[in-house]
Every structure is written in structure tokens, then in C-alpha cells.
Design a protein around this motif. Structure first.
Motif, short mmCIF file in Angstrom:
data_model
loop_
_atom_site.label_atom_id
_atom_site.label_comp_id
_atom_site.label_asym_id
_atom_site.label_seq_id
_atom_site.Cartn_x
_atom_site.Cartn_y
_atom_site.Cartn_z
N SER A 16 0.63 -1.13 0.23
CA SER A 16 -0.07 -0.28 0.34
C SER A 16 0.69 1.20 -0.07
CB SER A 16 -0.61 0.14 0.73
OG SER A 16 -0.34 0.08 2.41
N SER A 17 1.99 0.88 0.24
CA SER A 17 2.93 1.80 0.18
C SER A 17 3.77 2.44 -2.08
CB SER A 17 4.19 2.26 0.70
OG SER A 17 3.95 1.75 1.40
N PRO A 18 3.43 3.77 -1.82
CA PRO A 18 4.17 3.94 -3.23
C PRO A 18 5.41 3.65 -3.49
CG PRO A 18 3.67 6.34 -2.21
CD PRO A 18 3.63 4.59 -1.26
N ALA A 19 5.46 2.91 -5.05
CA ALA A 19 6.13 2.29 -5.73
C ALA A 19 7.67 2.88 -5.97
CB ALA A 19 6.30 1.59 -7.06
N LYS A 20 8.93 2.85 -5.13
CA LYS A 20 10.04 3.28 -5.03
C LYS A 20 11.00 3.49 -6.65
CE LYS A 20 9.82 5.27 -1.16
NZ LYS A 20 8.40 6.73 -1.45
#
Length: 177
Positions: A16-20
Motif C-alpha cells: 500500500s506504499s508508493p513504489a520507489k
């Protein structure tokens, strides 16, 4: 195909975190072969896109079909926010858009893949997937019964599950609680 068949290659917090960086986030075995989700930072480098964590998603069906969705957000809040306004994509060169509509009336709740002719609706506790006038799949509690799979149908079902588009088929009243 069951919800538990969707294998996530990363932990829940990273999901659920933005892809780095660009990486494979999930895969699932379908009647037409393996579908893989590749998520990466958005190619749109506007300040809003960077601040909101927009992503580019690439969904590949066994090397046969490939869908690219630009400007989709990470699942949950950012992804839902982006889907409310609609997102654009392409499947094997054919452009499509994902539109959602939510309402208190169950019959008015819909997720549509315009350009592919695929719509997701809800009746009772079942989610119905229509490709044109034909019902190609149904789902109850995450168990998908795919009747007549097509590449576009399989990819749209996977995008529907991965981006949590079922959120738009729930009653708005309960979503606010």
C-alpha cells in the motif's frame, strides 16, 4: 481463481506504499496463464504526481497480452482517489479508460473499462463481469468463477482485485463508517 491465489511478492506495508523502483509486486495463475503485476514510479513527473505517489502499472498475461495503466496510485487511499477521477491505459496498443461510479442505489454502482467493453456490477452479494452483453465471470467473497475468459477480461479482473476497485461497488454509507 480465488483471492488467496493472488500471490504478493512483497509485504503488506509495501503493497500500500508508493513504489520507489519498478518491481514485480504480484502474480496469479489464471485459466489463460500467469498474470504478473509490475509497479513503478509514474512517468508523469508533475509536482502533484510526485507528491501523491502516482504509479505506472504494467500487467502481463504470459507474454501474450500487456496492459499499461499510467498514473494509477498505490492501492487504498491514493489509488481510490485516482480511480474516482478515472485513469487511462492501453492493452496491446488499444486505448481504454477505467471509470467508476458509486451510488446509494446498488444498480447504479459500476466499474467500467471503456474501450474494452468490460463492466463490473453488483447484484446481491455477487460481482458480475460483463464483456459486451455476455457475463464472462462472477465473484462471491473473493472466489472468481470465470466462464469464458478472454485476455482483456482476465487482465481487467486482475486489475480490479489488485487496485481494490470493489470499494466502488460497496454502499457509500458503509464506506464512511
Amino acid at each position: 481463481m480465488r483471492y488467496k491465489d493472488f500471490k504478493y511478492d512483497i509485504s503488506g506495508a509495501l503493497w500500500s506504499s508508493p513504489a520507489k523502483t519498478e518491481a514485480v509486486y504480484s502474480r496469479v495463475e489464471t485459466p489463460l496463464g500467469e498474470v504478473t503485476l509490475l509497479r513503478g514510479p509514474s512517468s508523469t513527473r508533475t509536482p502533484i504526481a510526485v507528491a501523491d505517489g502516482w504509479e505506472d502499472w504494467i500487467v502481463t498475461l504470459s507474454g501474450v497480452s500487456e496492459a499499461k495503466v499510467a498514473g494509477l496510485g498505490a492501492p487504498l487511499y491514493v489509488g481510490r482517489k485516482r480511480l474516482e477521477f478515472g485513469v487511462e491505459g492501453e492493452l496491446n496498443g488499444a486505448e481504454f479508460s477505467i471509470r467508476t461510479h458509486s451510488s446509494l442505489r446498488r444498480s447504479a454502482r459500476i466499474v467500467s473499462f471503456d474501450g474494452l467493453g468490460i463492466t463490473f456490477t453488483v447484484r446481491g452479494l455477487k460481482v458480475f463481469v460483463h464483456e459486451g452483453d455476455n457475463c464472462v465471470a462472477t465473484a462471491v467473497a473473493g472466489d472468481w468463477d470465470i466462464v469464458t475468459p478472454s485476455a482483456a477480461g482476465i487482465i481487467s479482473i486482475c486489475l480490479f482485485v489488485w487496485a481494490d476497485m470493489a470499494y466502488f461497488l460497496r454502499t457509500p454509507f458503509f464506506r464512511r463508517l
